[in-house]
Design a protein around this motif. Structure first.
Motif, PDB file in Angstrom:
ATOM      1  N   ASP A 109     -15.983   8.221  19.053  1.00 14.92           N
ATOM      2  CA  ASP A 109     -16.480   8.823  17.824  1.00 14.92           C
ATOM      3  C   ASP A 109     -17.984   8.593  17.671  1.00 14.92           C
ATOM      4  O   ASP A 109     -18.708   9.450  17.193  1.00 14.92           O
ATOM      5  N   GLU A 110     -18.429   7.410  18.091  1.00 15.08           N
ATOM      6  CA  GLU A 110     -19.865   7.147  17.976  1.00 15.08           C
ATOM      7  C   GLU A 110     -20.675   8.053  18.901  1.00 15.08           C
ATOM      8  O   GLU A 110     -21.782   8.460  18.579  1.00 15.08           O
TER       9      GLU A 110
ATOM     10  N   MET B 218      -3.520  10.485   5.775  1.00 15.49           N
ATOM     11  CA  MET B 218      -4.688   9.795   6.314  1.00 15.49           C
ATOM     12  C   MET B 218      -4.746   8.354   5.823  1.00 15.49           C
ATOM     13  O   MET B 218      -5.009   7.430   6.601  1.00 15.49           O
ATOM     14  N   ILE B 219      -4.483   8.154   4.516  1.00 22.18           N
ATOM     15  CA  ILE B 219      -4.559   6.797   3.973  1.00 22.18           C
ATOM     16  C   ILE B 219      -3.471   5.923   4.585  1.00 22.18           C
ATOM     17  O   ILE B 219      -3.712   4.774   4.967  1.00 22.18           O
TER      18      ILE B 219
ATOM     19  N   LYS C 173      -7.934   1.437  20.401  1.00 18.76           N
ATOM     20  CA  LYS C 173      -8.598   1.815  19.158  1.00 18.76           C
ATOM     21  C   LYS C 173     -10.106   1.654  19.281  1.00 18.76           C
ATOM     22  O   LYS C 173     -10.874   2.474  18.792  1.00 18.76           O
TER      23      LYS C 173
ATOM     24  N   THR D 105      -3.374  19.507  -0.563  1.00 19.97           N
ATOM     25  CA  THR D 105      -4.188  18.381  -0.124  1.00 19.97           C
ATOM     26  C   THR D 105      -3.517  17.032  -0.329  1.00 19.97           C
ATOM     27  O   THR D 105      -3.895  16.064   0.331  1.00 19.97           O
TER      28      THR D 105
ATOM     29  N   HIS E 267      -2.589  -3.146   6.834  1.00 15.60           N
ATOM     30  CA  HIS E 267      -2.377  -3.381   5.416  1.00 15.60           C
ATOM     31  C   HIS E 267      -0.962  -3.020   4.993  1.00 15.60           C
ATOM     32  O   HIS E 267      -0.621  -3.107   3.828  1.00 15.60           O
TER      33      HIS E 267
ATOM     34  N   VAL F  36      -1.918  15.636   2.934  1.00 17.90           N
ATOM     35  CA  VAL F  36      -2.901  15.343   3.983  1.00 17.90           C
ATOM     36  C   VAL F  36      -3.609  14.030   3.695  1.00 17.90           C
ATOM     37  O   VAL F  36      -3.736  13.152   4.561  1.00 17.90           O
ATOM     38  N   SER F  37      -4.089  13.863   2.442  1.00 15.52           N
ATOM     39  CA  SER F  37      -4.819  12.628   2.129  1.00 15.52           C
ATOM     40  C   SER F  37      -3.881  11.432   2.166  1.00 15.52           C
ATOM     41  O   SER F  37      -4.267  10.346   2.617  1.00 15.52           O
TER      42      SER F  37
ATOM     43  N   SER G 160     -13.045   4.489  18.772  1.00 17.95           N
ATOM     44  CA  SER G 160     -14.192   4.415  17.878  1.00 17.95           C
ATOM     45  C   SER G 160     -15.493   4.632  18.655  1.00 17.95           C
ATOM     46  O   SER G 160     -16.438   5.204  18.153  1.00 17.95           O
TER      47      SER G 160
ATOM     48  N   LEU H 149       0.829  -1.212   0.000  1.00 18.29           N
ATOM     49  CA  LEU H 149       0.000   0.000   0.000  1.00 18.29           C
ATOM     50  C   LEU H 149       0.865   1.263   0.000  1.00 18.29           C
ATOM     51  O   LEU H 149       0.595   2.214  -0.735  1.00 18.29           O
TER      52      LEU H 149
ATOM     53  N   ARG I 133      -3.082   1.207  10.763  1.00 19.81           N
ATOM     54  CA  ARG I 133      -3.967   0.739  11.827  1.00 19.81           C
ATOM     55  C   ARG I 133      -4.676  -0.554  11.445  1.00 19.81           C
ATOM     56  O   ARG I 133      -4.914  -1.413  12.279  1.00 19.81           O
ATOM     57  N   THR I 134      -5.068  -0.677  10.170  1.00 19.27           N
ATOM     58  CA  THR I 134      -5.797  -1.873   9.767  1.00 19.27           C
ATOM     59  C   THR I 134      -4.864  -2.945   9.231  1.00 19.27           C
ATOM     60  O   THR I 134      -5.299  -3.891   8.606  1.00 19.27           O
TER      61      THR I 134
ATOM     62  N   ALA J 137      -4.490   5.037   8.177  1.00 17.73           N
ATOM     63  CA  ALA J 137      -5.543   4.025   8.211  1.00 17.73           C
ATOM     64  C   ALA J 137      -4.991   2.668   7.794  1.00 17.73           C
ATOM     65  O   ALA J 137      -5.360   1.639   8.372  1.00 17.73           O
TER      66      ALA J 137
END
Lengths: 88, 137
Positions: free
Chosen positions: B132-133, B85-86, B125, B78, B95, B81-82, B129, B33, B92-93, B89
């Motif tokens: 956040d909810e 973020m990718i 984590k 931008t 990948h 920044v993106s 979440s 990735l 964390r997941t 993420a």
């Protein structure tokens, strides 16, 4: 001269979009797909630039500016939500 | 002079499109990735700079330049920044293939934080979440 350059560039953009679509189809995670879709949006903007160059108009300038922002918002949103979903 | 400028425009347009092709090839061939992210940002900054420069020279208008600079500046602001973020993420997941990394500074931060709070990364984590909810109405 310009026409030849635009033809060569257009073929390159078509091959690049096919490659990105393959990654969207194959991509192991949703993040790979988001990345590839972001690149496809950039390729569309590049194609609009080529079209403006060969037809000598500026009609698509606004879309190019908007597409820059849209890709950013999309990828940030999806990466934000994928980190929440996976951990819940 | 006009002929010279036409050659410059043609080269700029072709090289700017070549950046997109490089990004596509990189997206197909790279295994990870993070390395795919490295390839995907090629058309974003350099490719657009070349294409916009070619467009402005070809149309011979200074009125275009502020709009094109705005579009290019938006990309320049931008893109990191993106990508950040990718990449976060993806880390964390899980990948990201950790054995390909030479330096992993985020791991140090996460382990220090989990030592301080007494939690493992996974529990922290899930708490994040849930927070956040709660924010959502």
């Amino acid at each position: 001269m310009i026409e030849t350059a635009v033809w060569i560039g257009g073929v390159m953009l078509a091959l690049a979009s096919i490659a990105c679509l393959w990654r969207v189809f194959k991509g192991p995670s949703i993040l790979d797909r988001v990345l590839a879709l972001d690149v496809i949006l950039l390729i569309i903007s590049s194609a609009l630039c080529l079209d403006m160059a060969i037809n000598r108009h500026t009609d698509y300038l606004l879309f190019v500016v908007v597409a820059c922002t849209l890709g950013f918002i999309g990828s940030v949103t999806v990466s934000r939500f994928v980190s929440d979903q996976r951990n819940a | 002079m006009d002929f010279f400028l036409e050659i410059v425009v043609a080269v700029l347009l072709v090289v700017g499109s070549l950046m997109s092709l490089i990004a596509g090839i990189g997206l197909i061939t790279f295994p990870d990735l993070l390395s795919r992210m490295h390839a995907a940002t090629k058309p974003q900054v350099l490719g657009f700079l070349l294409l916009f420069a070619g467009l402005a020279i070809h149309l011979r208008s200074w009125i275009l330049v502020p709009v094109l600079v705005l579009a290019w500046g938006l990309q320049l602001l931008t893109a990191p920044v993106s990508a950040h973020m990718i990449g976060r993420a993806g880390y964390r997941t899980k990948h990201v293939a950790k054995e390909t990394l030479h330096v992993d500074e985020l791991k140090k931060v996460i382990s220090k934080h989990s030592e301080a709070t007494g939690n493992t990364g996974a529990v922290r984590k899930i708490e994040g979440s849930k927070a956040d909810e709660n924010e959502k109405p």
